[in-house]
Structures are given as C-alpha cells and as structure tokens.
Design a protein around this motif. Structure first.
Motif, PDB file in Angstrom:
ATOM      1  N   ARG A 130       0.791  -1.009  -0.225  1.00 29.95           N
ATOM      2  CA  ARG A 130      -0.125  -0.152  -0.016  1.00 29.95           C
ATOM      3  C   ARG A 130       0.959   0.952  -0.148  1.00 29.95           C
ATOM      4  N   VAL A 131       1.694   0.983   0.731  1.00 27.29           N
ATOM      5  CA  VAL A 131       2.889   2.884   0.796  1.00 27.29           C
ATOM      6  C   VAL A 131       3.054   2.822  -0.545  1.00 27.29           C
ATOM      7  N   LEU A 132       3.334   1.749  -1.604  1.00 25.47           N
ATOM      8  CA  LEU A 132       4.466   1.946  -2.626  1.00 25.47           C
ATOM      9  C   LEU A 132       3.403   2.060  -3.934  1.00 25.47           C
ATOM     10  N   ASP A 133       2.259   1.710  -2.966  1.00 25.34           N
ATOM     11  CA  ASP A 133       1.451   1.975  -4.511  1.00 25.34           C
ATOM     12  C   ASP A 133       0.586   3.674  -4.180  1.00 25.34           C
ATOM     13  N   ALA A 134       0.657   4.126  -3.230  1.00 29.55           N
ATOM     14  CA  ALA A 134       0.549   4.855  -2.848  1.00 29.55           C
ATOM     15  C   ALA A 134       1.548   5.734  -3.370  1.00 29.55           C
ATOM     16  N   ARG A 135       2.427   5.847  -3.143  1.00 34.48           N
ATOM     17  CA  ARG A 135       3.990   6.102  -3.611  1.00 34.48           C
ATOM     18  C   ARG A 135       4.203   6.708  -5.459  1.00 34.48           C
ATOM     19  N   ALA A 144       4.857  20.894 -14.406  1.00 32.14           N
ATOM     20  CA  ALA A 144       4.750  22.025 -16.080  1.00 32.14           C
ATOM     21  C   ALA A 144       5.365  22.769 -16.675  1.00 32.14           C
ATOM     22  N   ASP A 145       6.670  22.732 -16.332  1.00 30.50           N
ATOM     23  CA  ASP A 145       7.971  23.809 -16.740  1.00 30.50           C
ATOM     24  C   ASP A 145       9.310  23.037 -16.728  1.00 30.50           C
ATOM     25  N   ARG A 146       8.759  21.453 -17.240  1.00 32.08           N
ATOM     26  CA  ARG A 146       9.239  20.884 -17.328  1.00 32.08           C
ATOM     27  C   ARG A 146      10.205  20.531 -16.424  1.00 32.08           C
ATOM     28  N   ASN A 147      10.835  21.162 -15.423  1.00 35.39           N
ATOM     29  CA  ASN A 147      12.054  20.803 -13.860  1.00 35.39           C
ATOM     30  C   ASN A 147      11.331  19.578 -12.932  1.00 35.39           C
ATOM     31  N   THR A 148      13.131  18.934 -13.082  1.00 37.03           N
ATOM     32  CA  THR A 148      12.836  18.096 -12.527  1.00 37.03           C
ATOM     33  C   THR A 148      12.136  18.082 -10.658  1.00 37.03           C
ATOM     34  N   LEU A 149      11.182  17.214 -10.681  1.00 35.38           N
ATOM     35  CA  LEU A 149      11.151  17.436  -9.011  1.00 35.38           C
ATOM     36  C   LEU A 149      11.422  15.483  -8.806  1.00 35.38           C
ATOM     37  N   ARG A 150      10.778  14.709  -9.154  1.00 28.25           N
ATOM     38  CA  ARG A 150      11.514  13.359  -7.934  1.00 28.25           C
ATOM     39  C   ARG A 150      10.827  13.342  -6.949  1.00 28.25           C
ATOM     40  N   ARG A 151       9.262  13.639  -6.788  1.00 27.64           N
ATOM     41  CA  ARG A 151       8.252  13.595  -5.074  1.00 27.64           C
ATOM     42  C   ARG A 151       7.499  12.574  -6.071  1.00 27.64           C
ATOM     43  N   THR A 152       6.388  12.479  -4.669  1.00 28.22           N
ATOM     44  CA  THR A 152       5.577  11.964  -4.960  1.00 28.22           C
ATOM     45  C   THR A 152       4.654  12.496  -3.358  1.00 28.22           C
ATOM     46  N   MET A 153       3.307  12.781  -3.572  1.00 26.45           N
ATOM     47  CA  MET A 153       2.203  13.684  -3.071  1.00 26.45           C
ATOM     48  C   MET A 153       1.722  12.871  -2.619  1.00 26.45           C
ATOM     49  N   LEU A 174      14.000   7.352   5.553  1.00 34.53           N
ATOM     50  CA  LEU A 174      12.280   6.144   4.937  1.00 34.53           C
ATOM     51  C   LEU A 174      12.142   7.502   3.972  1.00 34.53           C
ATOM     52  N   PHE A 175      11.453   8.588   5.075  1.00 34.30           N
ATOM     53  CA  PHE A 175      10.651   8.768   4.254  1.00 34.30           C
ATOM     54  C   PHE A 175      10.718   9.973   2.741  1.00 34.30           C
ATOM     55  N   THR A 176      12.185  10.589   2.686  1.00 36.26           N
ATOM     56  CA  THR A 176      13.206  10.893   1.485  1.00 36.26           C
ATOM     57  C   THR A 176      12.998   9.973   0.626  1.00 36.26           C
ATOM     58  N   ALA A 177      13.889   9.078   1.160  1.00 38.34           N
ATOM     59  CA  ALA A 177      13.768   8.248  -0.012  1.00 38.34           C
ATOM     60  C   ALA A 177      12.778   7.037  -1.195  1.00 38.34           C
ATOM     61  N   LEU A 178      11.726   7.815  -0.405  1.00 37.77           N
ATOM     62  CA  LEU A 178      10.816   6.889  -1.142  1.00 37.77           C
ATOM     63  C   LEU A 178      10.100   8.760  -1.570  1.00 37.77           C
ATOM     64  N   GLY A 179      10.486   9.979  -1.470  1.00 34.51           N
ATOM     65  CA  GLY A 179      10.309  10.631  -2.553  1.00 34.51           C
ATOM     66  C   GLY A 179       9.329  11.696  -1.859  1.00 34.51           C
ATOM     67  N   ALA A 180       8.597  11.054  -0.471  1.00 37.02           N
ATOM     68  CA  ALA A 180       7.481  12.217  -0.030  1.00 37.02           C
ATOM     69  C   ALA A 180       8.670  13.635   0.491  1.00 37.02           C
ATOM     70  N   ILE A 181       7.934  14.368   0.466  1.00 39.71           N
ATOM     71  CA  ILE A 181       8.383  15.695   1.273  1.00 39.71           C
ATOM     72  C   ILE A 181       7.448  16.623   2.153  1.00 39.71           C
TER      73      ILE A 181
END
Length: 189
Positions: A130-135, A144-153, A174-181
């Motif tokens: 479920r964590v991976l699915d939500a990620r 929108a401007d094609r700036n790299t984000l690499r994050r999950t909301m 852990l959460f930073t590695a998952l892409g959470a901000i």
C-alpha cells in the motif's frame, strides 16, 4: 484467637502499652504489613522506557520477571518527569498486560463486516504494497515547466514527540528515500 491475642493485636493497645506512644512505628504495623515487600522486589530486570500516551515523553521503569511485565513506575532519573507520571502513565501496565489487549494482527477487508486475523508477515507485506502503491499514484517526475521534481504527494509523515533522535533520523531517511516531501514532527527537533 483468644481475647488477649485480639487485644494485643489491636494498634491502639500496642501504642499505649509500648514505646511507640505516637503510633508511627511498630504500634502501627500489622502482621500483614510486616510480611509485605515492595512490588518490584521480585523483578529480574528493570528496563528504561518512555510513556506511550502523550507527547511529553515521561521516563518509565518497566520491571520484568520471567519475561513478563510485573510493574511500571516513573523513572526518577528522567529529566522530563523526575519520576512522576500522570494517571494514564501510572496505569500503563494495564496497556501491556490487560486481557483486552490485542496481540494478533486484525484486518477488516473493504466492505466486510467481520475482522479476520492475519499473520505478521502477511500484514507487513500488505502495508508495504500500500505504501508503494500510494507512492506510485502520487508520483511527480516533472512540473509543468519540465523542471525535475522526483517526489510523491501520496505519502506524508507526522512524527511524535516521544520518538528519540535516532528514530526521527531513520524516519526522515525512509520517507525522503520514498520521495515524500511532507515530513513533519510535532517536537520541532
């Protein structure tokens, strides 16, 4: 029990007839109180812990005998609580040893009306899935401007103040590695 034994066992008689005229020493002791010992006297080990209830983080001494909790008291060495506990913290032994405590993983599937028991490995796999699915569902590679984000909301973390620095460090990693901000802690460490 004879009348003489009954009268000699009476604290007021012992106070008047003995050397303890104020009734604060031997005169006040019953046979039962003489035989009593401290609740923690039979403990094999004392484990330092933190109260699980609120964000204060009061220190606790957990007394263990034969791998079972026999008493929980305030830790006098704790700089936070100095040995004192609130009513909930004082009753935390019931949280650990009470008969109503759940000791197995319980799961209620969507739209089900009954709970079912799961083994721990199955439950942990379900959480990871479920964590991976939500990620993945909340993943943002670019804006929108094609700036790299690499994050999950799709994931956020709110830590508690009873977590120590090491736990907060690992949660942040852990959460930073998952892409959470959206990583927050109420303790403001």
């Amino acid at each position: 029990m004879g009348l003489r034994t009954f009268i000699e066992g009476w604290p007021v008689y012992r106070q008047l007839a003995g050397a303890d005229s104020l009734g604060r020493g031997a005169a006040a002791r019953s046979g039962r109180s003489v035989r009593l010992g401290p609740r923690t006297g039979a403990a094999d080990a004392v484990v330092k812990s933190v109260c699980p209830y609120c964000a204060v983080g009061c220190g606790q001494d957990v007394y263990v005998k034969d791998s079972r909790v026999i008493q929980i008291e305030g830790n006098p060495d704790s700089p936070i609580s100095r040995g004192r506990l609130c009513p909930k913290g004082s009753a935390s032994k019931q949280l650990v040893t009470g008969p109503q405590r759940l000791t197995k993983v319980r799961y209620r599937p969507p739209y089900a009306t009954e709970w079912q028991e799961l083994d721990l490995d199955t439950a942990m796999d379900m959480v990871a899935d479920r964590v991976l699915d939500a990620r993945n569902k909340g993943w943002q590679q670019f804006d929108a401007d094609r700036n790299t984000l690499r994050r999950t909301m799709g994931i956020a973390s709110l830590g508690g103040a009873t977590l120590d620095n090491e736990e907060n460090y690992l949660i942040k990693k852990l959460f930073t590695a998952l892409g959470a901000i959206q990583i927050e802690n109420q303790a403001r460490i």
